[in-house]
Each structure stands twice: as C-alpha cells, then as structure tokens.
Design a protein around this motif. Structure first.
Motif, PDB file in Angstrom:
ATOM      1  N   UNK A 102       0.942  -1.271   0.017  1.00 21.71           N
ATOM      2  CA  UNK A 102      -0.015  -0.026   0.045  1.00 21.71           C
ATOM      3  C   UNK A 102       0.823   1.195   0.021  1.00 21.71           C
ATOM      4  N   UNK A 103       1.951   1.181   0.227  1.00 23.14           N
ATOM      5  CA  UNK A 103       2.932   2.313   0.376  1.00 23.14           C
ATOM      6  C   UNK A 103       4.002   2.381  -0.649  1.00 23.14           C
ATOM      7  N   UNK A 104       4.527   1.210  -0.846  1.00 30.47           N
ATOM      8  CA  UNK A 104       5.573   1.347  -1.896  1.00 30.47           C
ATOM      9  C   UNK A 104       4.968   0.968  -3.333  1.00 30.47           C
ATOM     10  N   UNK A 105       3.859   0.108  -3.107  1.00 30.92           N
ATOM     11  CA  UNK A 105       2.808  -0.026  -4.160  1.00 30.92           C
ATOM     12  C   UNK A 105       3.462  -1.285  -5.016  1.00 30.92           C
ATOM     13  N   UNK A 106       3.753  -2.316  -4.756  1.00 33.88           N
ATOM     14  CA  UNK A 106       4.621  -3.256  -5.513  1.00 33.88           C
ATOM     15  C   UNK A 106       3.799  -3.515  -6.895  1.00 33.88           C
TER      16      UNK A 106
END
Length: 362
Positions: free
Chosen positions: A160-164
């Motif tokens: 959700x933050x790095x959004x792989x």
C-alpha cells in the motif's frame, strides 16, 4: 557491449562499500554475526581494490551467466531510470547487502514502517502467525485506504505504500483502475485482492487464485472484514498452463511446499486452472490487468494465458525475482507474442526480492 559496460560501472561504484545499516530485520530477523575471518577477508579485498589489484573483468567473467540473464530486459526497458534500477538489483545479487544499497534503503523507509506498526492491534487470533510473520489487525484509513486487514506492517508497507503492483514513473502509469477486471494470481492472505478491489471499485471485479487452506482462511477473513465479497471471487486452484494437472501440497501458509507428484507428509491435492479457461468459464468480456506473483510458476501461468492476453492486451505486472532465468524468459515470452508490449521495471524492497516486470501494450 553496452549492457556489460554499464554493469561494470555499477560494480566498480559499489565494490568497496561496507554498509552497516542495510539489513532488513523485518524480513530476515536479526543480522547474522560476521566471523573474524570474513571481516579480515573483506578488509583485504577492499585494500586490494583501492590499490588497483581487484580484477573487475575477472569478477564479471565469474558472474557472466547470471548477469547476461538481465541483458534482454535491460535493452528493452522503456526508460533510463528503470535501467539504472535493474543494474542496481543485479549488483545487489552479485555483491550482497554490505556492498549495494538499493533506493528504498533510507531513513524514510524505516520511519514509515514504524508508523505502520503503531496502527496494528492484536486481533486475538493466535494461530495465524504464519511463516514468521506477526499478524495484527490494521486499520489503514490514515494511510489513505478505507480498509482493515489482518496482516503485517511489512506487508502493508510493500502493498500500500511502496505499491509493488503499481508502476509510476514520469508520464507512465500502470495500475488497476476504476472499473477494471483484474486477475490476482497469488492471492495468499487476501491483501492484494483487497488492494485491487479498492482500486477497481464496485464497478470492477477481482478474480484471485489461492489454493492453500491456511492462506484461504486468512484471505476470507480479510475480504469479509472489508465487505468485498461481491467484488472479489476466490478461485481455489493453482494457476497453470492447463486446467487438468493435479498438484500435491504441504500446507505451511506462505511457505507451503507444492509438487507434481505425491510426497511424504503432503496434506492435500488440488487441480490447476488456466487463465484462458477461467476467461472462457466466466464469459469475461474484458480483462484489464493481470498480476502474477506465484513462486516461480509465472512462465507456466503465462503459457495458459496467451489467448486472453492476445485478445484483451491487459496491463501486466509479473514477478521476476524467483529465479535468474525469469529476468530473461518472461520478458522474452511476452515480447514474442508480437503485441507491442512496452516494458518497465520496479523493485519494492531493500533486499533482492520483489522485482516486478510491468508491461503495457501500445
């Protein structure tokens, strides 16, 4: 040869480093102690390098087979930033965490992880600490997502933050969008299914493959927790090149063993399902995004999705990091379909896992 020359420059830049703060304890636990002998060898090698006695070309020769598996993708990437990142990942594979610091390894990364940890509460479920992960209940509304998850801080960081499973670089954006039909190959605990469902909204649909019972248990809890039963459909099958292969598994959650033949201690069996057959069975009239992160089975799953890819030309997010060979054969396989796909690359950790190939058709 441009690729090897550029790789040589990256090795040259990093070979004498000795990073003290580049170990990911969230993923691997406590950093292993380095023996006195290893420290002496490292010091001697560093001294030899500074004196000009380190043979970089000899190093390349010893690592040539693996390095060349990155060449095709390097030459077909859509921008210079992705090429630079790919070479950094290759150098990390070759030299290790003491020598190479990947872009995410910075104070902001650790600060954000600590912030996410504070959002977790004990869900009171004691049998869901799988594969070394500490499962908590997270409300991630403050992170910009009106969602709750039984998961780990580390996993939330990546998803959700790095959004792989998104790519964003300059004018290029490759992601699941409102109204999209998404195939989530490798559903595990439902975190990516929930993520995709949030992105596509009530107008979209997520078909998620997961067949390991312990994973399915947590998958269903996460879908129910967010009331997404209408948007997410679980497919309790391994995604494969056909729909007629029986597989045998030992259920260890994310660390499960899966084999083609019966083996001692296996827990159960399941039948494969190809993406092409899924599309036919569901009568899908659109397919907009395919994500695959399935422990090295990506090439076989792609073989079973070729007709659907040719028909719909979906956006693709395919994991490469399970083997060196995948960095070469997966982009080649997609390229050989002749659909005009353009390639992009991302990497979502500070270590050597979670490298993704993104592709979008012209």
């Amino acid at each position: 040869m441009e690729f090897l020359a550029d790789y040589l420059k990256v090795v040259d830049k990093n070979i004498s480093n000795d990073h003290k703060d580049n170990w990911d304890h969230y993923r691997y636990g406590q950093e292993p102690a380095v023996s006195l002998k290893a420290k002496v060898i490292a010091s001697v090698n560093s001294l030899l390098y500074k004196k000009g006695f380190f043979n970089l070309h000899g190093f390349i020769a010893n690592n040539l087979d693996n390095a060349l598996k990155f060449k095709f993708l390097y030459e077909h990437l859509g921008n210079a930033e992705d090429k630079e990142l790919l070479l950094a990942v290759l150098a990390y594979h070759s030299l290790g965490y003491k020598r190479v610091r990947l872009p995410l390894s910075n104070p902001g990364y650790w600060s954000k992880l600590k912030e996410i940890e504070l959002l977790g509460t004990d869900p009171g479920v004691k049998d869901e600490s799988l594969a070394g992960y500490k499962i908590k209940e997270f409300d991630i509304t403050s992170l910009g997502y009106p969602l709750k998850l039984y998961y780990s801080a580390f996993g939330i960081m990546i998803d959700f933050i790095v959004k792989q499973y998104e790519y964003s670089q300059g004018p290029v954006h490759i992601k699941a969008e409102r109204g999209d039909v998404v195939i989530d190959a490798g559903g595990c605990w439902g975190d990516t299914a929930v993520y995709f469902a949030n992105e596509v909204g009530s107008e979209g649909k997520v078909y998620s493959f997961e067949f390991i019972p312990k994973n399915i248990h947590l998958f269903q809890k996460n879908v129910q927790l967010n009331r997404l039963e209408g948007q997410v459909e679980l497919l309790p099958n391994p995604v494969w090149k056909d729909s007629a292969t029986r597989l045998y598994y030992k259920d260890r959650g994310p660390g499960s063993s899966v084999k083609m033949e019966p083996f001692e201690g296996y827990d159960g069996t399941c039948m494969t399902l190809s993406i092409d057959d899924l599309v036919a069975q569901k009568g899908l009239q659109q397919l907009n995004f395919i994500k695959m992160d399935i422990e090295g089975a990506e090439t076989d799953a792609l073989k079973g999705a070729q007709e659907s890819i040719k028909k719909f030309k979906p956006k693709l997010a395919i994991a490469l990091y399970h083997s060196y060979e995948d960095f070469d054969r997966i982009p080649r396989m997609i390229n050989e379909m002749g659909l005009g796909y353009r390639f992009y690359f991302s990497h979502s950790t500070i270590y050597d896992e979670e490298s993704m190939l993104f592709a979008i058709a012209e």
